[in-house]
Design a protein around this motif. Structure first.
Motif, PDB file in Angstrom:
ATOM      1  N   TYR A   1      47.013  32.777  28.957  1.00 33.57           N
ATOM      2  CA  TYR A   1      45.567  32.999  29.036  1.00 33.57           C
ATOM      3  C   TYR A   1      45.239  34.383  29.551  1.00 33.57           C
ATOM      4  CZ  TYR A   1      45.255  27.889  28.755  1.00 33.57           C
ATOM      5  OH  TYR A   1      45.371  26.577  28.372  1.00 33.57           O
ATOM      6  N   GLY A   2      44.251  35.008  28.927  1.00 30.75           N
ATOM      7  CA  GLY A   2      43.645  36.211  29.467  1.00 30.75           C
ATOM      8  C   GLY A   2      42.282  35.855  30.047  1.00 30.75           C
ATOM      9  N   TYR A   3      41.919  36.489  31.154  1.00 29.51           N
ATOM     10  CA  TYR A   3      40.627  36.233  31.807  1.00 29.51           C
ATOM     11  C   TYR A   3      39.974  37.550  32.202  1.00 29.51           C
ATOM     12  CZ  TYR A   3      42.409  31.479  32.943  1.00 29.51           C
ATOM     13  OH  TYR A   3      42.932  30.206  32.903  1.00 29.51           O
ATOM     14  N   ARG A   4      38.659  37.561  32.164  1.00 23.61           N
ATOM     15  CA  ARG A   4      37.940  38.561  32.925  1.00 23.61           C
ATOM     16  C   ARG A   4      37.872  38.041  34.361  1.00 23.61           C
ATOM     17  NH1 ARG A   4      36.388  41.735  28.881  1.00 23.61           N
ATOM     18  NH2 ARG A   4      35.913  40.681  26.912  1.00 23.61           N
ATOM     19  N   VAL A   5      38.127  38.920  35.312  1.00 29.86           N
ATOM     20  CA  VAL A   5      38.282  38.488  36.694  1.00 29.86           C
ATOM     21  C   VAL A   5      37.036  37.768  37.208  1.00 29.86           C
ATOM     22  CG1 VAL A   5      38.532  39.313  39.078  1.00 29.86           C
ATOM     23  CG2 VAL A   5      40.055  40.179  37.282  1.00 29.86           C
ATOM     24  N   GLY A   6      35.854  38.275  36.851  1.00 29.25           N
ATOM     25  CA  GLY A   6      34.617  37.634  37.313  1.00 29.25           C
ATOM     26  C   GLY A   6      34.534  36.192  36.849  1.00 29.25           C
ATOM     27  N   PHE A   7      34.932  35.933  35.593  1.00 31.62           N
ATOM     28  CA  PHE A   7      34.896  34.572  35.090  1.00 31.62           C
ATOM     29  C   PHE A   7      35.971  33.714  35.751  1.00 31.62           C
ATOM     30  CE2 PHE A   7      36.348  31.291  32.116  1.00 31.62           C
ATOM     31  CZ  PHE A   7      35.165  30.587  31.960  1.00 31.62           C
ATOM     32  N   LEU A   8      37.149  34.282  35.972  1.00 33.55           N
ATOM     33  CA  LEU A   8      38.231  33.522  36.598  1.00 33.55           C
ATOM     34  C   LEU A   8      37.819  33.059  37.991  1.00 33.55           C
ATOM     35  CD1 LEU A   8      41.076  32.413  36.681  1.00 33.55           C
ATOM     36  CD2 LEU A   8      41.910  34.702  37.261  1.00 33.55           C
ATOM     37  N   ARG A   9      37.075  33.877  38.713  1.00 34.43           N
ATOM     38  CA  ARG A   9      36.611  33.469  40.040  1.00 34.43           C
ATOM     39  C   ARG A   9      35.565  32.355  39.953  1.00 34.43           C
ATOM     40  NH1 ARG A   9      36.306  39.596  42.101  1.00 34.43           N
ATOM     41  NH2 ARG A   9      38.315  39.731  43.181  1.00 34.43           N
ATOM     42  N   ASP A  10      34.759  32.372  38.879  1.00 33.43           N
ATOM     43  CA  ASP A  10      33.702  31.372  38.729  1.00 33.43           C
ATOM     44  C   ASP A  10      34.210  30.069  38.112  1.00 33.43           C
ATOM     45  OD1 ASP A  10      31.827  33.078  39.801  1.00 33.43           O
ATOM     46  OD2 ASP A  10      31.125  33.815  37.860  1.00 33.43           O
ATOM     47  N   PHE A  11      35.283  30.159  37.322  1.00 38.15           N
ATOM     48  CA  PHE A  11      35.742  28.998  36.558  1.00 38.15           C
ATOM     49  C   PHE A  11      36.032  27.766  37.418  1.00 38.15           C
ATOM     50  CE2 PHE A  11      39.467  26.765  34.620  1.00 38.15           C
ATOM     51  CZ  PHE A  11      38.732  26.064  33.669  1.00 38.15           C
ATOM     52  N   PRO A  12      36.757  27.910  38.549  1.00 42.77           N
ATOM     53  CA  PRO A  12      37.042  26.708  39.351  1.00 42.77           C
ATOM     54  C   PRO A  12      35.784  26.032  39.902  1.00 42.77           C
ATOM     55  CG  PRO A  12      38.534  28.494  39.953  1.00 42.77           C
ATOM     56  CD  PRO A  12      37.462  29.091  39.095  1.00 42.77           C
TER      57      PRO A  12
END
Length: 250
Positions: free
Chosen positions: A187-198
């Motif tokens: 998986y690739g993520y934008r960091v801002g989304f990765l922080r919000d995803f959980p």
């Protein structure tokens, strides 16, 4: 293109205890994964560990590592904490390489990062390849994905999808054309989304299929998918997988 590879590593595993430290050709598996990922174009490769033993093993082999909390419910939570510990900015890209993929293709890591960079309306990217056997199509442990015309994920499932009208008549002994796609757990993520995803509430489809990525689609986000012409190297989930990896690496 600038991106970071994060490799989550949890010491305890149900099917293969202490999996990250399993010896493969004289090196802990987590070190082999990190070194393999470092052959990509990543600016840095960092292991996100839940135990000081993993940190020590990484540091003994000059692999960057951060120690995260032990109580994270998912790997995504662990990666989100790692992003904070590393001071990564919201618009930066990270690629999640699983800690049990000692044969990961570095070119696939690059492709996942490049795809996300080229798709500004997608907060995530992943990969897939064509299924070439009916056994894989039937296997619920082989996750399938269907795409739209822009190669974005429509749905992930453990069931054989897409399903053709006369599939039952053939007994799933033949494949539809074009071939169904097997999801690759990269998986690739934008960091801002990765922080919000959980923080996104789990969804019914995710709970039914036991596939966390369905939460992304459920909440209206897009996942760009790189379709690889090359089958990825085998991962390590069981003692049998470990023996196979040892034989392949030597």
């Amino acid at each position: 293109m600038s991106f970071t590879v994060l490799v989550p590593a949890r010491l305890q595993s149900t099917r293969l205890p202490r999996k990250p430290l399993a010896d493969i050709g004289g090196l802990p598996m987590i070190v082999r994964v990190a070194r393999r990922a470092a052959l990509s174009g990543a600016q840095q490769v960092v292991v996100a560990a839940d135990d000081a033993e993993i940190v020590a093993a990484c540091r003994a082999h000059d692999v960057a590592c951060v120690l995260t909390r032990t109580d994270h419910p998912t790997g995504s939570d662990r990666l989100a904490e790692a992003c904070t510990l590393l001071g990564l900015q919201p618009d930066e890209i990270v690629v999640n390489v699983q800690g049990d993929e000692p044969l990961i293709d570095p070119a696939l890591v690059d492709a996942c990062a490049a795809l996300l960079q080229s798709q500004p309306d997608c907060p995530m990217s992943t990969a897939a390849h064509a299924i070439d056997g009916a056994d894989e199509l039937r296997n619920p442990n082989v996750v399938k994905v269907v795409l739209d015309g822009a190669n974005r994920a429509l749905y992930f499932s453990r069931a054989p999808i897409p399903w053709w009208r006369d599939g039952y008549a053939s007994g799933i002994e033949t494949l539809s054309s074009p071939a169904p796609l097997r999801h690759i757990g990269l998986y690739g993520y934008r960091v801002g989304f990765l922080r919000d995803f959980p923080k996104l509430p789990p969804c019914p489809l995710e709970q039914t299929e036991s596939l966390e990525q369905l939460r992304v689609l459920w909440h209206g986000h897009r996942i760009a998918v790189h379709v690889s012409a090359v089958r990825p190297g085998p991962g390590v989930d069981t003692p049998e997988d470990l023996a196979r990896a040892r034989a392949l690496i030597g």
